[in-house]
Design a protein around this motif. Structure first.
Motif, PDB file in Angstrom:
ATOM      1  N   ALA A 117     -77.821 -70.318 -14.224  1.00  0.00           N
ATOM      2  CA  ALA A 117     -77.375 -71.640 -13.766  1.00  0.00           C
ATOM      3  C   ALA A 117     -76.305 -72.164 -14.726  1.00  0.00           C
ATOM      4  CB  ALA A 117     -78.556 -72.602 -13.723  1.00  0.00           C
ATOM      5  N   LEU A 118     -75.438 -73.017 -14.214  1.00  0.00           N
ATOM      6  CA  LEU A 118     -74.422 -73.607 -15.077  1.00  0.00           C
ATOM      7  C   LEU A 118     -75.088 -74.432 -16.172  1.00  0.00           C
ATOM      8  CD1 LEU A 118     -71.721 -74.804 -12.528  1.00  0.00           C
ATOM      9  CD2 LEU A 118     -71.557 -72.918 -14.140  1.00  0.00           C
ATOM     10  N   PRO A 119     -74.531 -74.406 -17.374  1.00  0.00           N
ATOM     11  CA  PRO A 119     -75.125 -75.182 -18.463  1.00  0.00           C
ATOM     12  C   PRO A 119     -74.960 -76.682 -18.202  1.00  0.00           C
ATOM     13  CG  PRO A 119     -73.046 -74.222 -19.165  1.00  0.00           C
ATOM     14  CD  PRO A 119     -73.343 -73.672 -17.803  1.00  0.00           C
ATOM     15  N   PRO A 120     -75.809 -77.502 -18.816  1.00  0.00           N
ATOM     16  CA  PRO A 120     -75.743 -78.953 -18.587  1.00  0.00           C
ATOM     17  C   PRO A 120     -74.632 -79.621 -19.401  1.00  0.00           C
ATOM     18  CG  PRO A 120     -77.526 -78.455 -20.076  1.00  0.00           C
ATOM     19  CD  PRO A 120     -76.941 -77.129 -19.651  1.00  0.00           C
ATOM     20  N   VAL A 121     -73.496 -78.980 -19.497  1.00  0.00           N
ATOM     21  CA  VAL A 121     -72.335 -79.533 -20.196  1.00  0.00           C
ATOM     22  C   VAL A 121     -71.130 -79.366 -19.278  1.00  0.00           C
ATOM     23  CG1 VAL A 121     -73.220 -79.041 -22.503  1.00  0.00           C
ATOM     24  CG2 VAL A 121     -71.822 -77.340 -21.356  1.00  0.00           C
ATOM     25  N   GLU A 122     -70.020 -79.983 -19.634  1.00  0.00           N
ATOM     26  CA  GLU A 122     -68.802 -79.859 -18.841  1.00  0.00           C
ATOM     27  C   GLU A 122     -68.331 -78.402 -18.878  1.00  0.00           C
ATOM     28  OE1 GLU A 122     -64.261 -81.584 -18.756  1.00  0.00           O
ATOM     29  OE2 GLU A 122     -65.776 -82.618 -19.945  1.00  0.00           O
ATOM     30  N   THR A 123     -68.000 -77.864 -17.732  1.00  0.00           N
ATOM     31  CA  THR A 123     -67.526 -76.484 -17.657  1.00  0.00           C
ATOM     32  C   THR A 123     -66.050 -76.464 -17.300  1.00  0.00           C
ATOM     33  OG1 THR A 123     -68.179 -76.314 -15.341  1.00  0.00           O
ATOM     34  CG2 THR A 123     -69.773 -75.573 -16.975  1.00  0.00           C
ATOM     35  N   VAL A 124     -65.403 -75.339 -17.595  1.00  0.00           N
ATOM     36  CA  VAL A 124     -63.979 -75.172 -17.348  1.00  0.00           C
ATOM     37  C   VAL A 124     -63.797 -73.942 -16.478  1.00  0.00           C
ATOM     38  CG1 VAL A 124     -61.744 -74.757 -18.426  1.00  0.00           C
ATOM     39  CG2 VAL A 124     -63.439 -76.167 -19.587  1.00  0.00           C
ATOM     40  N   ASP A 125     -62.978 -74.040 -15.482  1.00  0.00           N
ATOM     41  CA  ASP A 125     -62.681 -72.922 -14.601  1.00  0.00           C
ATOM     42  C   ASP A 125     -61.317 -72.367 -15.003  1.00  0.00           C
ATOM     43  OD1 ASP A 125     -62.766 -71.077 -12.574  1.00  0.00           O
ATOM     44  OD2 ASP A 125     -62.351 -72.510 -10.977  1.00  0.00           O
ATOM     45  N   ILE A 126     -61.301 -71.139 -15.522  1.00  0.00           N
ATOM     46  CA  ILE A 126     -60.045 -70.529 -15.962  1.00  0.00           C
ATOM     47  C   ILE A 126     -59.838 -69.200 -15.255  1.00  0.00           C
ATOM     48  CG2 ILE A 126     -60.080 -71.642 -18.229  1.00  0.00           C
ATOM     49  CD1 ILE A 126     -61.097 -68.990 -19.380  1.00  0.00           C
ATOM     50  N   ASP A 127     -58.596 -68.776 -15.169  1.00  0.00           N
ATOM     51  CA  ASP A 127     -58.290 -67.462 -14.625  1.00  0.00           C
ATOM     52  C   ASP A 127     -58.559 -66.415 -15.700  1.00  0.00           C
ATOM     53  OD1 ASP A 127     -57.469 -68.328 -12.123  1.00  0.00           O
ATOM     54  OD2 ASP A 127     -55.414 -68.690 -12.817  1.00  0.00           O
ATOM     55  N   PRO A 128     -59.008 -65.230 -15.305  1.00  0.00           N
ATOM     56  CA  PRO A 128     -59.256 -64.172 -16.282  1.00  0.00           C
ATOM     57  C   PRO A 128     -57.972 -63.797 -17.027  1.00  0.00           C
ATOM     58  CG  PRO A 128     -60.159 -63.582 -14.136  1.00  0.00           C
ATOM     59  CD  PRO A 128     -59.350 -64.825 -13.953  1.00  0.00           C
ATOM     60  N   PRO A 129     -58.045 -63.601 -18.322  1.00  0.00           N
ATOM     61  CA  PRO A 129     -56.849 -63.265 -19.104  1.00  0.00           C
ATOM     62  C   PRO A 129     -56.536 -61.768 -19.131  1.00  0.00           C
ATOM     63  CG  PRO A 129     -58.700 -63.604 -20.559  1.00  0.00           C
ATOM     64  CD  PRO A 129     -59.196 -63.874 -19.165  1.00  0.00           C
ATOM     65  N   PHE A 130     -57.107 -60.996 -18.226  1.00  0.00           N
ATOM     66  CA  PHE A 130     -56.900 -59.546 -18.245  1.00  0.00           C
ATOM     67  C   PHE A 130     -56.545 -59.067 -16.846  1.00  0.00           C
ATOM     68  CE2 PHE A 130     -61.181 -60.206 -17.009  1.00  0.00           C
ATOM     69  CZ  PHE A 130     -61.789 -60.914 -18.026  1.00  0.00           C
TER      70      PHE A 130
END
Length: 192
Positions: A117-130
């Protein structure tokens, strides 16, 4: 391969499957408890272990063999007509030990499931760097069971303070189509 990985991810599951296949308990309750316990251990190890070496597909192989063994016992009629509990003293001790391991397996599996499950903190959606390929995420999740980086969040542990910046990190391995992420068991060259 480290000894603990060898024992927990190969030796223990294989021994439990052999025990279930060749030494089934006698009696409906005894065999049922043996089956449930072995299944719970396999589930716990499969969900909570870091499957980089051996590869990620090995627990699915264990699950398949487990289902085949249980089906074979059903086909042979081992779940019917053999009484409630006819296991001897040694077999009873082994079944109770497996039951204890099964309880640990259920606990591990539940913690691993919670970690998805997602952690109970703000999450960031980023594109994979590879680039394109197949990757395995390791040590990425919201519980300590599946993400060792979270252990650095404890402010009371002095040795973790310099590493607190990576507390929400995850590790990503590029893997081959066979699920292997490196050449050999423990190559000395990090590039391998």
């Amino acid at each position: 391969m480290p000894l603990m990985v060898l024992i927990t991810q190969i030796v223990l599951p294989v021994l439990l499957l052999i025990w279930l296949a060749w030494f089934p308990a006698v009696g409906l309750l005894a065999l049922g408890l043996q089956v449930l316990s072995v299944g719970a251990v396999l589930l716990g190890i499969g969900q909570a272990a870091l499957w980089t070496m051996p590869p990620f597909w090995v627990p699915y192989l264990y699950y398949s063999v487990f289902v085949l063994i249980v089906a074979w016992h059903l086909f042979r009629g081992r779940f019917s007509g053999s009484g409630f509990w006819r296991a001897g003293g040694g077999a009873t001790i082994l079944i109770l030990m497996a039951f204890g391991l099964g309880c640990i397996g259920v606990y591990m599996a539940s913690l691993a499931y919670q970690g998805r499950a997602l952690p109970p903190v703000e999450t960031v959606d980023i594109d994979p760097p590879f680039g394109p390929g197949t990757y395995l995420v390791a040590h990425g999740g919201s519980t300590d069971m599946v993400n060792v980086h979270l252990k650095t969040l404890g402010p009371a542990v002095e040795r973790f303070r310099p590493w607190r910046g990576q507390s929400r990190a995850l590790d990503i391995f590029r893997i081959s189509s066979a699920g292997l992420h490196k050449s050999g068991w423990e190559p000395s060259d990090p590039a391998r």
